[in-house]
Scaffold this active site. Structure first.
Site, PDB file in Angstrom:
ATOM      1  N   GLU A 136       1.317  -1.106   0.291  1.00 26.41           N
ATOM      2  CA  GLU A 136       0.272  -0.037   0.008  1.00 26.41           C
ATOM      3  C   GLU A 136       1.009   1.531   0.143  1.00 26.41           C
ATOM      4  O   GLU A 136       1.949   0.648   1.122  1.00 26.41           O
ATOM      5  CB  GLU A 136      -1.230   0.047   1.269  1.00 26.41           C
ATOM      6  N   GLU A 220      -9.773  10.390   5.734  1.00 27.62           N
ATOM      7  CA  GLU A 220      -9.742   8.984   6.644  1.00 27.62           C
ATOM      8  C   GLU A 220     -10.416  10.010   8.182  1.00 27.62           C
ATOM      9  O   GLU A 220      -8.709  10.514   8.974  1.00 27.62           O
ATOM     10  CB  GLU A 220      -8.723   8.191   7.100  1.00 27.62           C
TER      11      GLU A 220
END
Length: 239
Positions: A136, A220
């Site tokens: 990621e 987020e």
């Protein structure tokens, strides 16, 4: 009471005739090669709500917003509302020549615990699910309230015309590299391929065996709100 009027958009970014707002988990809207997703994947770690809307689009970009309030689970991510790019043909990272992108965004409330970040997954299997990977890559354009990426800071990196904190750690079996801007970068124009090139040269990232399977930009939230992220323009392409 929420206004039904659309926000003013940058020149060349037309309002969609059927602008949508959605509050359900994984609610989506599609505009050309872009997908807007109200991804409330971590909502069970706290209490709150979030709604996301597509405000406008062109052939090359989208504008959108998300409004949220979350409490509980101070160090747990509640969601990742995002704009994603439909990739089409899946290619090895080593085969990519450039990933140009631009982002113009603003938060109306920064007394929050949240980040604003790109999120990309790669995997050795080109048919891997697109919500995770072997690796990621996160590019944090901002962080508020002292939140931190997965793992620990392993140094600094000069890439895309800036100096970033570089973090590394594991989310389960997935190896996560996060580049963190020292100050909020509300206007961003870069080639994401440069971040992969640095990981290849300095951190043995296996670009010859990893396929790019997902490319997204969003926020987020951990806790706080009410807060609205307005993305006045976002674009990305892969070559």
């Amino acid at each position: 009471m929420k206004s039904s009027f659309l926000p003013l958009l940058p020149l060349g970014l037309a309002a969609t005739a059927a602008a949508q707002e959605f509050c359900e988990q994984y609610g989506t809207a599609t505009a050309g090669s872009y997908i807007i997703n109200n991804n409330l994947w971590g909502q069970d770690s706290g209490q709150g709500s979030q709604c996301t809307g597509l405000d406008g689009s062109t052939d090359t970009g989208v504008s959108w917003h998300t409004t949220w309030t979350w409490s509980g689970g101070e160090n747990e991510v509640k969601s990742y509302a995002n704009s994603g790019l439909t990739l089409g043909e899946v290619k090895l990272v080593s085969e990519l020549t450039s990933i140009p992108t631009t982002a113009e965004w603003a938060y109306d409330n920064t007394d929050i615990r949240a980040d604003v970040a790109y999120d990309l997954f790669t995997a050795a299997d080109p048919n891997h699910v697109t919500y995770s990977g072997d690796y990621e890559l996160m590019i944090w354009l901002a962080r508020y309230g002292g939140v931190q990426p997965i793992g620990e800071q392993i140094g600094e990196a000069n890439v895309a015309g800036a100096t970033w904190e570089l973090w590394n750690g594991y989310n389960g079996d997935m190896n996560v590299f996060s580049f963190v801007a020292p100050n909020p970068a509300t206007s961003f124009n870069a080639d994401i391929k440069e971040f992969w090139d640095l990981l290849v040269s300095d951190h043995q990232y296996p670009a010859d065996s990893q396929y790019l399977i997902n490319l997204q930009f969003g926020t987020e939230p951990f806790t706080g709100g009410e807060a609205t992220l307005t993305v006045s323009s976002w674009s990305a392409s892969v070559a």
